[in-house]
Design a protein around this motif. Structure first.
Motif, PDB file in Angstrom:
ATOM      1  N   ARG A  83      -1.633  11.689  -9.281  1.00  0.00           N
ATOM      2  CA  ARG A  83      -3.015  11.885  -8.960  1.00  0.00           C
ATOM      3  C   ARG A  83      -3.812  12.790  -9.732  1.00  0.00           C
ATOM      4  N   GLU A  90       0.230   4.618  -2.424  1.00  0.00           N
ATOM      5  CA  GLU A  90       0.227   5.752  -2.092  1.00  0.00           C
ATOM      6  C   GLU A  90       1.281   6.827  -2.730  1.00  0.00           C
ATOM      7  N   THR A 103       0.770  -1.130   0.221  1.00  0.00           N
ATOM      8  CA  THR A 103      -0.085  -0.004   0.003  1.00  0.00           C
ATOM      9  C   THR A 103       0.872   1.115  -0.116  1.00  0.00           C
ATOM     10  N   THR A 104       1.849   1.167   0.750  1.00  0.00           N
ATOM     11  CA  THR A 104       3.058   2.522   0.553  1.00  0.00           C
ATOM     12  C   THR A 104       3.356   2.608  -0.966  1.00  0.00           C
ATOM     13  N   TYR A 109      -7.014  11.522  -0.997  1.00  0.00           N
ATOM     14  CA  TYR A 109      -6.980  12.022  -2.520  1.00  0.00           C
ATOM     15  C   TYR A 109      -8.216  12.177  -3.126  1.00  0.00           C
ATOM     16  N   MET A 124      -6.740   6.326   1.781  1.00  0.00           N
ATOM     17  CA  MET A 124      -6.171   6.859   0.689  1.00  0.00           C
ATOM     18  C   MET A 124      -7.301   7.363  -0.188  1.00  0.00           C
ATOM     19  N   ASP A 157      -5.946   1.154   4.958  1.00  0.00           N
ATOM     20  CA  ASP A 157      -5.062   2.107   3.947  1.00  0.00           C
ATOM     21  C   ASP A 157      -5.847   2.629   2.838  1.00  0.00           C
ATOM     22  N   LYS A 182       0.500   9.960  -5.169  1.00  0.00           N
ATOM     23  CA  LYS A 182       0.859  11.468  -5.023  1.00  0.00           C
ATOM     24  C   LYS A 182       1.702  11.765  -6.184  1.00  0.00           C
TER      25      LYS A 182
END
Length: 157
Positions: free
Chosen positions: A18, A11, A7-8, A59, A55, A51, A15
């Motif tokens: 997006r 993300e 999941t990191t 976002y 997110m 998570d 970032k």
């Protein structure tokens, strides 16, 4: 399309990219790992679900997440309780749609009759198939396309 397993990583990609993203598809939930250690599959799926939910809110992007049903649901009409690994899926999801088939109807390897139920809809109606009025589509397996049953019958005529 990116193949991300944690999941990191997802993300970090959000970032970076997006702008212009309308939706994120995750195939499938049980293969994604959380950014932190978890001791069981239940804890892993719970952490990943949290998570993804975080997110999506952070976002402002909807997530469409495929999840596996438990083996108990094979060949039957599944319920939310048949979602594999965690009650967190039921809690976090706005909409849960199940796709399923009847084992006795599996006669053509190229085409399958796929039933669908809307098991949860936070902002609208749910739909559960009954024998009175079934809701189904035909899956053309080689092309992986869904078609309305009436359209398939008209083309065959």
């Amino acid at each position: 399309i990116q193949e991300l397993t944690v999941t990191t990583q997802l993300e970090a990609a959000l970032k970076q990219h997006r702008e212009g993203l309308d939706v994120v598809f995750v195939d499938y939930l049980q293969q994604l790992m959380p950014g932190r250690k978890s001791s069981s599959e239940f804890e892993q799926v719970t952490a990943v679900t949290r998570d993804l939910d975080s997110m999506s809110m952070k976002y402002g992007i909807p997530f469409v997440v495929a999840s596996q049903f438990s083996r108990n649901a094979e060949g039957i009409q599944p319920s939310m309780a048949d979602l594999r690994s965690s009650g967190q899926i039921e809690q976090a999801a706005d909409v849960i749609i199940s796709l399923w088939s009847k084992a006795e109807e599996a006669t053509n390897p190229a085409r399958a009759k796929i039933y669908f139920d809307i098991l949860k809809n936070r902002n609208g109606y749910t739909l559960h198939n009954t024998s009175v009025k079934p809701y189904a589509l035909i899956l053309d397996q080689p092309c992986f396309t869904f078609r309305e049953i009436d359209l398939v019958h008209r083309e065959a005529a």
